[in-house]
Design an enzyme around this catalytic site. Structure first.
Site, PDB file in Angstrom:
ATOM      1  N   HIS A  53     -18.609 -69.787  14.009  1.00 29.86           N
ATOM      2  CA  HIS A  53     -17.343 -69.491  14.674  1.00 29.86           C
ATOM      3  C   HIS A  53     -16.948 -68.057  14.367  1.00 29.86           C
ATOM      4  O   HIS A  53     -17.538 -67.408  13.492  1.00 29.86           O
ATOM      5  CB  HIS A  53     -16.248 -70.470  14.243  1.00 29.86           C
ATOM      6  CG  HIS A  53     -15.877 -70.377  12.801  1.00 29.86           C
ATOM      7  ND1 HIS A  53     -16.734 -70.715  11.777  1.00 29.86           N
ATOM      8  CD2 HIS A  53     -14.721 -69.982  12.187  1.00 29.86           C
ATOM      9  CE1 HIS A  53     -16.131 -70.553  10.610  1.00 29.86           C
ATOM     10  NE2 HIS A  53     -14.927 -70.092  10.834  1.00 29.86           N
TER      11      HIS A  53
ATOM     12  N   HIS B  68     -12.151 -77.494  13.839  1.00 26.47           N
ATOM     13  CA  HIS B  68     -11.544 -76.369  13.121  1.00 26.47           C
ATOM     14  C   HIS B  68     -10.450 -75.770  13.998  1.00 26.47           C
ATOM     15  O   HIS B  68     -10.147 -76.287  15.079  1.00 26.47           O
ATOM     16  CB  HIS B  68     -12.626 -75.348  12.779  1.00 26.47           C
ATOM     17  CG  HIS B  68     -12.221 -74.353  11.736  1.00 26.47           C
ATOM     18  ND1 HIS B  68     -11.514 -74.686  10.609  1.00 26.47           N
ATOM     19  CD2 HIS B  68     -12.429 -73.008  11.661  1.00 26.47           C
ATOM     20  CE1 HIS B  68     -11.311 -73.611   9.882  1.00 26.47           C
ATOM     21  NE2 HIS B  68     -11.845 -72.571  10.501  1.00 26.47           N
TER      22      HIS B  68
ATOM     23  N   ASP C 263     -14.813 -63.946   8.063  1.00 25.52           N
ATOM     24  CA  ASP C 263     -15.690 -64.186   6.915  1.00 25.52           C
ATOM     25  C   ASP C 263     -17.013 -64.820   7.325  1.00 25.52           C
ATOM     26  O   ASP C 263     -17.907 -64.995   6.491  1.00 25.52           O
ATOM     27  CB  ASP C 263     -14.983 -65.045   5.862  1.00 25.52           C
ATOM     28  CG  ASP C 263     -14.428 -66.352   6.408  1.00 25.52           C
ATOM     29  OD1 ASP C 263     -13.941 -66.367   7.544  1.00 25.52           O
ATOM     30  OD2 ASP C 263     -14.458 -67.368   5.682  1.00 25.52           O
ATOM     31  N   HIS C 264     -17.167 -65.131   8.605  1.00 23.84           N
ATOM     32  CA  HIS C 264     -18.417 -65.705   9.108  1.00 23.84           C
ATOM     33  C   HIS C 264     -19.110 -64.809  10.132  1.00 23.84           C
ATOM     34  O   HIS C 264     -20.207 -65.149  10.574  1.00 23.84           O
ATOM     35  CB  HIS C 264     -18.157 -67.072   9.755  1.00 23.84           C
ATOM     36  CG  HIS C 264     -17.632 -68.086   8.798  1.00 23.84           C
ATOM     37  ND1 HIS C 264     -18.428 -69.036   8.198  1.00 23.84           N
ATOM     38  CD2 HIS C 264     -16.381 -68.287   8.306  1.00 23.84           C
ATOM     39  CE1 HIS C 264     -17.696 -69.791   7.386  1.00 23.84           C
ATOM     40  NE2 HIS C 264     -16.446 -69.356   7.444  1.00 23.84           N
TER      41      HIS C 264
ATOM     42  N   HIS D  82     -14.360 -66.460  12.910  1.00 24.54           N
ATOM     43  CA  HIS D  82     -13.493 -65.961  11.859  1.00 24.54           C
ATOM     44  C   HIS D  82     -14.258 -64.868  11.120  1.00 24.54           C
ATOM     45  O   HIS D  82     -15.490 -64.922  11.008  1.00 24.54           O
ATOM     46  CB  HIS D  82     -13.082 -67.085  10.897  1.00 24.54           C
ATOM     47  CG  HIS D  82     -11.914 -67.880  11.389  1.00 24.54           C
ATOM     48  ND1 HIS D  82     -11.677 -69.185  11.014  1.00 24.54           N
ATOM     49  CD2 HIS D  82     -10.896 -67.547  12.236  1.00 24.54           C
ATOM     50  CE1 HIS D  82     -10.578 -69.625  11.599  1.00 24.54           C
ATOM     51  NE2 HIS D  82     -10.084 -68.651  12.346  1.00 24.54           N
TER      52      HIS D  82
ATOM     53  N   HIS E 128     -18.804 -71.838   0.179  1.00 19.83           N
ATOM     54  CA  HIS E 128     -17.544 -71.501   0.841  1.00 19.83           C
ATOM     55  C   HIS E 128     -16.353 -71.938  -0.010  1.00 19.83           C
ATOM     56  O   HIS E 128     -15.493 -72.700   0.411  1.00 19.83           O
ATOM     57  CB  HIS E 128     -17.483 -72.161   2.226  1.00 19.83           C
ATOM     58  CG  HIS E 128     -16.465 -71.543   3.151  1.00 19.83           C
ATOM     59  ND1 HIS E 128     -15.165 -71.969   3.209  1.00 19.83           N
ATOM     60  CD2 HIS E 128     -16.575 -70.540   4.055  1.00 19.83           C
ATOM     61  CE1 HIS E 128     -14.513 -71.264   4.116  1.00 19.83           C
ATOM     62  NE2 HIS E 128     -15.350 -70.385   4.644  1.00 19.83           N
TER      63      HIS E 128
ATOM     64  N   ASP F 167     -16.685 -74.754   7.876  1.00 22.76           N
ATOM     65  CA  ASP F 167     -15.317 -74.714   8.392  1.00 22.76           C
ATOM     66  C   ASP F 167     -15.008 -75.836   9.379  1.00 22.76           C
ATOM     67  O   ASP F 167     -14.945 -75.636  10.601  1.00 22.76           O
ATOM     68  CB  ASP F 167     -15.038 -73.359   9.045  1.00 22.76           C
ATOM     69  CG  ASP F 167     -14.897 -72.258   7.998  1.00 22.76           C
ATOM     70  OD1 ASP F 167     -15.561 -72.363   6.958  1.00 22.76           O
ATOM     71  OD2 ASP F 167     -14.121 -71.315   8.222  1.00 22.76           O
TER      72      ASP F 167
END
Length: 298
Positions: free
Chosen positions: A61, A139, A65-66, A63, A260, A202
């Site tokens: 996804h 999510h 941090d990914h 976000h 994570h 997530d």
């Protein structure tokens, strides 16, 4: 060589010891990068990994941090003049974000980068390593988990071949055709189960978490929160360590990799303790730059 190389294990906020997400699955001749968070290019350097072997990038996804490490990785692939195509999978609903990251800055774009967005209730594609499946998760924005499943094959048994007088080129012919005279492939071979890798990030608990984890030899799964914050985890669409442990136990997972981790917890061993109350298999608490082998075949 089949192993997971962990590049980063933090969640939203990195720490002194945990970089943002990043995971490279080395699977024979394939190398797949999952969720390249900020700093992934440097973490690959620290882990002794080059971008050249990468054949595929999977983003769960969009976000930061990914996915914020994607521009640097793609630009490095171009800089190193990687000769083979590199396929990028990501949620189709996030096309706008992918387009921004794909050309986040100016650079000499001479690599063959192929977008292959995942959409719908299930996305599947055949790769040299096996069937790659993406399933939607639960999510705060469109998110997919990934599952790589090697097909089952058969292993030739030397003693059985000898009993039937089969040797040399005849063995290859039998493998190709399934029969040689009155001898069938099943008579001189035994099942060789394929291996399965699952990657879940997530998400709140949902049916597809179990579908992805089912029978996995190696499951990499987020465990952002501890039990005492289960209500918060459910509200923001994340799992607790205990939930991750239960999923692994109920799904028949062989090796469980927890990752994570929220920066709010100073003692990471608590994640292992809470997951371990439910899962008694091989449990790994991921650390940056760790290497986790895919367990031997069943």
């Amino acid at each position: 060589m089949r192993e997971l190389v962990v590049l980063g294990t933090a969640s939203q906020v990195p720490t002194r010891h945990r970089n943002h997400n990043g995971y490279v699955l080395r699977w024979d001749e394939e190398a797949i990068l999952f969720d390249p968070g900020e700093g992934t290019q440097r973490q690959m350097l620290m882990a002794g990994l080059a971008v050249t072997p990468l054949k595929r990038i999977c983003i769960t996804h969009f976000h930061g941090d990914h996915s914020l490490g994607l521009p640097g990785v793609l630009q490095r692939i171009s800089l190193d003049k990687v000769q083979h195509p590199v396929t990028v999978h990501y949620p189709a609903e996030g096309q706008e974000f992918y387009d921004r990251l794909r050309h986040a800055t100016s650079y000499w774009d001479n690599a063959d980068i192929r977008a292959a967005p995942a959409g719908g209730a299930i996305f599947e594609t055949e790769t040299p390593a096996g069937r790659l499946t993406a399933l939607p998760l639960s999510h705060s924005l469109p998110t997919y988990g990934y599952r790589l499943a090697e097909p089952d094959t058969r292993r030739m048994v030397a003693a059985k071949l000898a009993d039937h007088g089969i040797a040399g080129p005849a063995v290859g012919e039998l493998q190709r055709t399934g029969r040689l005279g009155d001898v069938t492939l099943e008579q001189v071979s035994e099942p060789r189960p394929g291996q399965t890798f699952a990657f879940v990030m997530d998400t709140g608990l949902c049916d597809n978490v179990y579908a992805l984890a089912d029978g996995a030899d190696l499951l990499v799964i987020e465990s952002t929160f501890l039990d005492e914050d289960a209500e918060l985890a459910a509200m923001v669409g994340h799992l607790t360590a205990a939930q991750a442990g239960k999923v692994a136990a109920e799904s028949g997972v062989r090796t469980l990799v927890l990752t994570h981790f929220s920066q709010r917890y100073p003692d990471a061993d608590l994640f292992r303790e809470q997951a371990g109350r439910h899962f008694d298999g091989d449990l790994v608490l991921a650390e940056d730059l760790m290497r986790v082998p895919v367990p031997p075949r069943r």
